[in-house]
Write an enzyme that holds these catalytic residues in place. Structure first.
Site, PDB file in Angstrom:
ATOM      1  N   GLN A   1      -9.480  -4.401   8.075  1.00  0.00           N
ATOM      2  CA  GLN A   1      -8.563  -4.019   9.153  1.00  0.00           C
ATOM      3  C   GLN A   1      -9.084  -2.822   9.944  1.00  0.00           C
ATOM      4  OE1 GLN A   1      -4.165  -4.519   8.474  1.00  0.00           O
ATOM      5  NE2 GLN A   1      -4.772  -4.504   6.325  1.00  0.00           N
TER       6      GLN A   1
ATOM      7  N   LYS B   1       0.812  -1.216   0.000  1.00  0.00           N
ATOM      8  CA  LYS B   1       0.000   0.000   0.000  1.00  0.00           C
ATOM      9  C   LYS B   1       0.850   1.274   0.000  1.00  0.00           C
ATOM     10  CE  LYS B   1      -1.107   1.639   3.829  1.00  0.00           C
ATOM     11  NZ  LYS B   1      -1.577   1.924   5.197  1.00  0.00           N
ATOM     12  N   THR B   2       1.891   1.319   0.818  1.00  0.00           N
ATOM     13  CA  THR B   2       2.710   2.536   0.915  1.00  0.00           C
ATOM     14  C   THR B   2       3.359   2.865  -0.415  1.00  0.00           C
ATOM     15  OG1 THR B   2       3.153   2.055   3.249  1.00  0.00           O
ATOM     16  CG2 THR B   2       4.604   3.627   2.160  1.00  0.00           C
TER      17      THR B   2
ATOM     18  N   ARG C   1      -0.188 -10.471  10.644  1.00  0.00           N
ATOM     19  CA  ARG C   1       1.101  -9.902  11.042  1.00  0.00           C
ATOM     20  C   ARG C   1       2.221 -10.920  10.820  1.00  0.00           C
ATOM     21  NH1 ARG C   1      -0.098  -5.666   9.832  1.00  0.00           N
ATOM     22  NH2 ARG C   1      -1.968  -6.751   9.148  1.00  0.00           N
TER      23      ARG C   1
ATOM     24  N   ASP D   1      -4.932   8.116   3.420  1.00  0.00           N
ATOM     25  CA  ASP D   1      -4.453   6.797   3.840  1.00  0.00           C
ATOM     26  C   ASP D   1      -5.285   6.302   5.020  1.00  0.00           C
ATOM     27  OD1 ASP D   1      -2.922   4.526   4.038  1.00  0.00           O
ATOM     28  OD2 ASP D   1      -1.226   5.510   5.025  1.00  0.00           O
ATOM     29  N   GLU D   2      -5.351   4.982   5.180  1.00  0.00           N
ATOM     30  CA  GLU D   2      -6.054   4.348   6.307  1.00  0.00           C
ATOM     31  C   GLU D   2      -7.493   4.856   6.422  1.00  0.00           C
ATOM     32  OE1 GLU D   2      -4.757   1.891   7.637  1.00  0.00           O
ATOM     33  OE2 GLU D   2      -2.590   2.097   7.835  1.00  0.00           O
TER      34      GLU D   2
END
Length: 755
Positions: A270, A52-53, A616, A239-240
């Site tokens: 998430q 994503k980044t 994770r 973002d997010e």
């Protein structure tokens, strides 16, 4: 760039010739689609570990390189300053110095920038002060006191939480008056909110919630100003997005109405911060808010193995409120997710510790291992076990168990009981909870102590005996002195665990946190009850305090490799080679209070939290549940979490002390029926465990005894704190054990396991 220029007179001349587009090389199909979808509303559903980044940064560069747009016409919003700094730096690596002029920051930093420019429109000066949490609580305390409201029953933290929640929803005082029918201070919260806002304005101040609430109010009341910013920001990136609250959502939606070039990146699977105001509905209704929006799914995962992704995807598929995507990888299958059933919490922490040592032998570094828990009180069992086994650890996003404020407060009580001349401990709790004795009373006690040659605790006894204090201070002092006298009288006659429960009850300290309305109060109550469990392992108060002193001496060594221990909420955005997920039991995970308060909505968020935990893991994932656990100081039989059933079995390797078992729960089965069936299965598990206990040691070569665990003189046993040893003597349920490293100790039979 200087922000003082006239917004209406932008230079919209074409950007310099486009740079080389080689930065697109190496993007997969989904990533490239997200980067190249520049115009119009775009929702990028970015699954865990899908890059994503990289997409965000490349998309910023692509807009600057391919569109006739100036950097300051781009608004990019993140949730942390660290993420904003990284995004700016990496964008600059592609497009050069132009990246410095992108309006890039957190929601609150953008809010500060907007409010500084238009503060007078909400009655503030441009030099307004931003209150921190302590300042906010002091102001609320003043208001509650002035309004004649008992702050013990209705503490400032509770009111602060309510006000913050309203501000997260973008609600001003005039918008909540009809909503606050009952609740805090018998329905007075809305009126108190209004007084609070007026007091803030009078002091030329605002709190963090105002940094979004005020710009929102300005835009709603002044369409001309809103239009200026709508014209300025031709491209908006967020973002997010799944973590946005209502106020943030409304602000973004207003700003995007003119150009509609808004790109929101997030993952509905998430969204785990509903408890602090995040609304998963913001991302779910994106297509309704922006008709014709493009939806791009990033599903190729670069982090985890196929088995880990398969387990996570199968679990999250049970949620109904989701847009849907399936993570996949070109990596190998890896090893199946291990599902471990254990007897109790102590066995669970010991199993995790032994498996960590096993992973070390295979070459895994401790820094690549993490334990993710649902509730903070779970850390104690792991901390104690790791200390006894010499495994270095660090607690991420929080304090170690014995460093937490509420634990240190109670330890101070216990220190004064054990040693009356401990002035530092006495100073910490002489007015905690409030007893009408402030700083002046403490100064008076110090003066009495100097004059009489007494410690503070002894000076308090002297002052109470000679009636040297007046009013509330006299009453509070007398109660405290009497309390310490009674607790010292009981110290040598009742177990330490009962003593701490007595202190918590009679001092009013536990009740203080039970009445506290702040979000963190529940966790503090859980930790206090976990403390009483900790004392069950010790025969004397002095022995326990000595143990705590040694634990506190074991300071973190940040130069060494350490296992990371944190809550699931703290783990978002992190990744480790090996992940342990303990405590997958009904009531603990999913958390019962969350289910009681928010029902199905909470259940789906808890399931998303489980999904975050599994994803994770890069190489190995271990999930465990215990059939018995001490919760709030009480032993409870536990049922495996419903999430255990929802894990797809083709990705799971079951390893239970009781053998493999199933708790199938058909979709239409009622909760009552499901609990009855699972309780029946649990009783079968317990029966098998009892049979195992009867044949644990050499089948029939050792004599059977009257104890609960079949332990006899000469048996080799394991104690979580003292390690391995051999039983020397036995008196009922009391054992004398020669431990290999800790020497000879007296312990209770139910605190050791036969080996």
């Amino acid at each position: 760039m200087d922000d003082s220029f006239d917004i209406a007179n932008f230079d919209t001349s074409p950007a310099p010739a486009a740079l080389d587009l080689s930065y697109l090389d190496g993007l997969n199909d989904g990533q490239r689609s997200a980067v190249e979808a520049v115009d119009g509303p775009v929702l990028v559903l970015a699954g865990a570990g899908t890059g994503k980044t990289r997409v965000l940064i490349t998309r910023l560069a692509h807009i600057l390189n391919t569109k006739a747009v100036q950097p300051w016409e781009i608004l990019a919003v993140t949730f942390t300053n660290k993420a904003a700094a990284e995004m700016r730096e990496r964008t600059a690596n592609i497009v050069g110095p132009a990246a410095i002029d992108i309006k890039l920051g957190t929601f609150h930093s953008i809010g500060v920038w907007l409010l500084r420019r238009h503060a007078e429109l909400v009655g503030l000066g441009t030099n307004y002060t931003i209150l921190d949490t302590d300042d906010q609580l002091r102001l609320l305390k003043q208001i509650l006191t002035e309004e004649g409201i008992d702050i013990k029953k209705w503490p400032p933290r509770g009111l602060a939480a309510i006000i913050d929640r309203w501000k997260d929803k973008g609600l001003r005082p005039d918008q909540v008056e009809k909503m606050d029918v009952e609740g805090f201070a018998h329905g007075r919260a809305a009126a108190l909110y209004r007084i609070y806002q007026e007091r803030l304005k009078a002091q030329n101040a605002c709190d963090f919630g105002d940094l979004l609430l005020h710009p929102l109010a300005i835009f709603q009341a002044h369409p001309d100003i809103l239009q200026q910013y709508q014209n300025r920001f031709r491209y908006i990136m967020v973002d997010e997005y799944q973590d946005t609250n209502v106020a943030q959502y409304l602000l973004l939606r207003l700003l995007a109405q003119t150009h509609k070039n808004i790109c929101c990146v997030g993952d509905d699977d998430q969204s785990i911060y509903g408890w602090r105001g995040a609304e998963v509905g913001n991302i779910l209704k994106f297509e309704d808010d922006f008709p014709g929006a493009q939806i791009v799914r990033l599903e190729r995962n670069y982090r985890s193995t196929s088995h880990i992704l398969g387990a996570a995807s199968g679990l999250i598929a049970k949620n109904e409120d989701r847009l849907g995507k399936t993570l996949w990888t070109e990596d190998n299958d890896g090893e199946q997710v291990v599902l471990k059933g254990v007897w109790d919490g102590n066995a669970e922490s010991r199993w995790v510790a032994e498996e960590i040592e096993n992973q070390q032998r295979k070459g895994t570094s401790l820094k690549d291992i993490a334990i993710l828990i649902r509730a903070s009180f779970q850390t104690r069992a792991f901390e104690e076990c790791f200390l006894s086994m010499g495994i270095k650890y660090k607690v991420i996003g929080g304090l170690r168990f014995y460093e937490r404020r509420e634990i240190r407060d109670v330890l101070a009580y216990l220190r004064v009981i054990n040693q009356a001349d401990d002035d530092l401990a006495f100073e910490r709790i002489y007015n905690l909870p409030k007893r009408g004795m402030g700083v002046k009373a403490l100064d008076n006690l110090r003066a009495i102590g100097r004059e009489q040659g007494l410690s503070l605790s002894r000076a308090a006894e002297y002052a109470a005996r000679n009636s040297l204090f007046k009013g509330k201070a006299a009453t509070g002092l007398a109660e405290l002195v009497e309390g310490f006298k009674n607790w010292r009288d009981q110290k040598d006659f009742i177990p330490p665990s009962e003593l701490v429960e007595t202190v918590l009850d009679e001092s009013g300290y536990l009740q203080m946190w039970k009445q506290d309305k702040s979000p963190e109060a529940e966790g503090k109550v859980e930790n206090l009850k976990e403390l009483s469990k900790a004392l069950m392992e010790y025969e004397s108060l002095g022995e326990f305090l000595e143990h705590v002193a040694l634990v506190m001496e074991n300071n973190e060594d940040n130069t060494s490799e350490m296992v990371s221990l944190m809550t699931l909420h703290s783990a978002k955005g992190l990744e480790y080679d090996v992940i342990f997920l303990p405590g997958w039991e009904e009531g603990l995970f999913p958390h019962q209070r969350a289910l009681d308060e928010n029902g199905l909505k909470a259940l789906e968020e808890e399931r998303r939290l489980a999904y975050v935990g599994i994803t994770r893991a890069k190489k190995r994932c271990f999930i465990s549940h215990a059939s018995n656990r001490t919760i709030h100081g009480q032993w409870q039989s536990s049922l495996p979490s419903r999430f255990v059933d929802e894990l797809p079995r083709e990705h799971i390797a079951e390893d239970s002390e009781y053998g493999t078992y199933s708790r199938e729960r058909p979709q239409e089965q009622s909760t009552a029926s499901w609990r009855t069936n699972t309780a029946t299965q649990l009783s079968h598990i317990l029966e098998r465990r009892a049979a195992q206990n009867r044949t644990l040691t050499d089948n029939s070569t050792k004599p059977v005894n009257d104890g609960n665990t079949g332990i006899s003189i000469g048996d080799r046993v394991f104690h979580q704190k003292f390690g391995y040893g051999r039983v020397l003597t036995k008196d009922g349920t009391k054992l004398e054990v020669a431990f290999e490293k800790a020497g000879t100790k007296k312990v209770m039979e139910n605190f050791v396991d036969p080996t």
